[in-house]
Design a protein around this motif. Structure first.
Motif, mmCIF file in Angstrom:
data_model
loop_
_atom_site.group_PDB
_atom_site.id
_atom_site.type_symbol
_atom_site.label_atom_id
_atom_site.label_comp_id
_atom_site.label_asym_id
_atom_site.label_seq_id
_atom_site.Cartn_x
_atom_site.Cartn_y
_atom_site.Cartn_z
ATOM 1 N N SER A 160 11.521 -0.669 -5.491
ATOM 2 C CA SER A 160 10.535 0.414 -5.531
ATOM 3 C C SER A 160 9.150 -0.037 -5.088
ATOM 4 N N GLY A 161 9.096 -1.206 -4.459
ATOM 5 C CA GLY A 161 7.791 -1.728 -4.071
ATOM 6 C C GLY A 161 7.235 -1.052 -2.830
ATOM 7 N N ARG A 162 5.913 -0.948 -2.796
ATOM 8 C CA ARG A 162 5.247 -0.438 -1.603
ATOM 9 C C ARG A 162 3.901 -1.131 -1.490
ATOM 10 N N ILE A 163 3.434 -1.245 -0.257
ATOM 11 C CA ILE A 163 2.114 -1.822 -0.068
ATOM 12 C C ILE A 163 1.186 -0.724 0.415
ATOM 13 N N ILE A 164 0.105 -0.582 -0.281
ATOM 14 C CA ILE A 164 -0.869 0.450 0.053
ATOM 15 C C ILE A 164 -2.064 -0.241 0.706
ATOM 16 N N ILE A 165 -2.495 0.321 1.816
ATOM 17 C CA ILE A 165 -3.688 -0.195 2.476
ATOM 18 C C ILE A 165 -4.853 0.713 2.099
ATOM 19 N N ALA A 166 -5.899 0.103 1.607
ATOM 20 C CA ALA A 166 -6.998 0.916 1.083
ATOM 21 C C ALA A 166 -8.336 0.267 1.411
ATOM 22 N N ASP A 167 -9.399 0.902 0.961
ATOM 23 C CA ASP A 167 -10.730 0.339 1.166
ATOM 24 C C ASP A 167 -11.353 -0.039 -0.179
ATOM 25 N N ARG A 168 -12.611 -0.382 -0.160
ATOM 26 C CA ARG A 168 -13.259 -0.914 -1.371
ATOM 27 C C ARG A 168 -13.380 0.116 -2.483
ATOM 28 N N HIS A 169 -13.229 1.392 -2.133
ATOM 29 C CA HIS A 169 -13.374 2.429 -3.158
ATOM 30 C C HIS A 169 -12.114 2.653 -3.963
ATOM 31 N N TYR A 170 -11.034 1.997 -3.580
ATOM 32 C CA TYR A 170 -9.747 2.214 -4.262
ATOM 33 C C TYR A 170 -9.825 1.772 -5.719
ATOM 34 N N GLU A 171 -9.355 2.646 -6.606
ATOM 35 C CA GLU A 171 -9.281 2.300 -8.031
ATOM 36 C C GLU A 171 -7.830 1.982 -8.378
ATOM 37 N N PRO A 172 -7.577 0.873 -9.069
ATOM 38 C CA PRO A 172 -6.191 0.498 -9.406
ATOM 39 C C PRO A 172 -5.482 1.598 -10.188
ATOM 40 N N LYS A 173 -4.214 1.777 -9.856
ATOM 41 C CA LYS A 173 -3.403 2.803 -10.504
ATOM 42 C C LYS A 173 -2.226 2.170 -11.232
ATOM 43 N N LEU A 174 -1.520 2.984 -11.972
ATOM 44 C CA LEU A 174 -0.356 2.509 -12.714
ATOM 45 C C LEU A 174 0.607 1.777 -11.770
ATOM 46 N N HIS A 175 1.097 0.639 -12.194
ATOM 47 C CA HIS A 175 2.072 -0.180 -11.450
ATOM 48 C C HIS A 175 1.475 -0.887 -10.228
ATOM 49 N N ASP A 176 0.156 -0.890 -10.105
ATOM 50 C CA ASP A 176 -0.482 -1.766 -9.106
ATOM 51 C C ASP A 176 -0.524 -3.160 -9.733
ATOM 52 N N HIS A 177 0.248 -4.090 -9.183
ATOM 53 C CA HIS A 177 0.375 -5.392 -9.844
ATOM 54 C C HIS A 177 -0.406 -6.503 -9.159
ATOM 55 N N PHE A 178 -0.679 -6.312 -7.873
ATOM 56 C CA PHE A 178 -1.224 -7.411 -7.081
ATOM 57 C C PHE A 178 -2.143 -6.816 -6.025
ATOM 58 N N ILE A 179 -3.387 -7.262 -6.018
ATOM 59 C CA ILE A 179 -4.365 -6.696 -5.099
ATOM 60 C C ILE A 179 -5.064 -7.822 -4.338
ATOM 61 N N ILE A 180 -5.128 -7.678 -3.039
ATOM 62 C CA ILE A 180 -5.865 -8.651 -2.222
ATOM 63 C C ILE A 180 -7.009 -7.920 -1.531
ATOM 64 N N SER A 181 -8.199 -8.492 -1.664
ATOM 65 C CA SER A 181 -9.356 -7.936 -0.961
ATOM 66 C C SER A 181 -9.672 -8.815 0.240
ATOM 67 N N PHE A 182 -10.057 -8.168 1.335
ATOM 68 C CA PHE A 182 -10.362 -8.875 2.580
ATOM 69 C C PHE A 182 -11.787 -8.557 3.022
ATOM 70 N N SER A 183 -12.206 -9.319 4.026
ATOM 71 C CA SER A 183 -13.490 -9.011 4.638
ATOM 72 C C SER A 183 -13.444 -7.604 5.218
ATOM 73 N N ARG A 184 -14.577 -7.047 5.490
ATOM 74 C CA ARG A 184 -14.710 -5.666 5.979
ATOM 75 C C ARG A 184 -14.169 -4.654 4.974
ATOM 76 N N TYR A 185 -14.180 -5.031 3.695
ATOM 77 C CA TYR A 185 -13.864 -4.107 2.609
ATOM 78 C C TYR A 185 -12.434 -3.580 2.625
ATOM 79 N N GLN A 186 -11.556 -4.330 3.276
ATOM 80 C CA GLN A 186 -10.160 -3.920 3.299
ATOM 81 C C GLN A 186 -9.458 -4.454 2.054
ATOM 82 N N LYS A 187 -8.537 -3.650 1.533
ATOM 83 C CA LYS A 187 -7.739 -4.099 0.390
ATOM 84 C C LYS A 187 -6.279 -3.785 0.649
ATOM 85 N N ILE A 188 -5.372 -4.617 0.151
ATOM 86 C CA ILE A 188 -3.979 -4.186 0.086
ATOM 87 C C ILE A 188 -3.507 -4.305 -1.351
#
Length: 276
Positions: free
Chosen positions: A77-105
């Motif tokens: 049931s895994g999925r990778i969401i691509i988001a920006d710096r405004h993303y707020e963690p949601k239920l079952h978000d287990h692992f978050i990586i932040s990158f330069s240019r405000y990118q997050k996965i």
DNA sequence: CACTCTCCCTGAAAGC
DNA sequence: TGCTTTCAGGGAGAGT
């Protein structure tokens, strides 16, 4: 349930936004998934850049400029969401990586069958990790001869052999059913007893069904979401999977319906007339 | 060694 | 309508 095409689409989506970006932060929101997150995960990622994103079977490999490879398996049931710096963690978000240019996965995985680990790309670790992973079905090395050698002496049903990642990597329940239907092979057939001619047909069917799914943008059922966050509702139509009791698409005039059986605890869908 | 079964987990759907 | 049960499955490891 991501199989090879969904993982491939995810990798392409990740490559598009992550290459050359620098990792600025790594957050884990629980101790692990199917296996614990490595203790040195964050340490080995921080400050490095993404060199490339590749795939091995159903594993996503994010290759880093410091020689490490971040390995992610999406499980059920895994999925990778691509988001920006405004993303707020949601239920079952287990692992978050932040990158330069405000990118997050974000790795979101309700059932937690997924896996995250980090390996040194140039050492035994990497080879060892993928030691039991079979050939890539879309590579030119995946031929009828190769498949025949893998199935030699195997008494298990062909459907189960296709699910065995040591035989061939990346095929899950859906594509195993679909490939067998296209090849006209019964999922119950003993693996070693299938003729060379039919194995050739099967190899073609596997390549075709996987390629079509990738082209369709990663087919979807239930919980697969494209890396850009959009649902993949332009999914391929399954010809047998999930169609128990519905008419076989090969034979409209007769009352032939798709059957469902259970093999080693997994559902198999097939047409008892078209598949022999 | 070859193969089957169980377990992990949550949410959707079916059953009552 | 609302609660309970069943089912879905990738892969590791135990069991036959």
């Amino acid at each position: 349930m991501p199989e090879l095409p969904e993982v491939e689409i995810t990798c392409r989506g990740l490559a598009k936004v992550l290459i050359r970006k620098k990792i600025t932060n790594v957050t884990t929101r629980r101790s692990g998934l199917r296996i614990p997150f490595p203790a040195d995960l964050s340490k080995n990622m921080h400050g490095t850049r993404v060199r490339s994103v590749t795939r091995r079977g159903k594993y996503i490999c994010i290759n880093l400029s410091n020689g490490y490879v971040l390995v992610i398996h999406l499980g059920m049931s895994g999925r990778i969401i691509i988001a920006d710096r405004h993303y707020e963690p949601k239920l079952h978000d287990h692992f978050i990586i932040s990158f330069s240019r405000y990118q997050k996965i974000i790795l979101n995985d309700p059932r937690r069958f997924g896996l995250v680990t980090i390996l040194k790309s140039d050492e035994l670790e990497y080879r060892e990790f993928f030691r039991n992973i079979g050939l890539e079905p879309l590579s030119d090395k995946f031929t009828p001869d190769l498949l025949r050698s893998k199935l030699k002496n195997k008494k298990i049903a062909i459907k189960l052999a296709l699910l065995d990642q040591k035989v061939v990597s990346g095929i899950g329940n859906i594509y195993a059913c679909e490939a067998l239907f296209r090849a006209g092979i019964s999922p119950k057939r003993e693996s070693s007893a299938i003729s060379y001619k039919l194995l050739s047909k099967l190899v073609n069917s596997i390549k075709l069904v996987l390629t079509e799914a990738i082209e369709a943008g990663g087919s979807t059922i239930r919980d697969f979401v494209h890396p850009d966050g959009k649902l993949g509702y332009f999914a391929m139509k399954w010809q047998v999977y999930g169609r128990e009791g519905e008419p076989c698409l090969c034979n409209h005039q007769k009352n032939i319906v798709i059957k469902k059986i259970v093999q080693s605890g997994r559902s198999t869908f097939f047409c008892p007339i078209c598949q022999r």
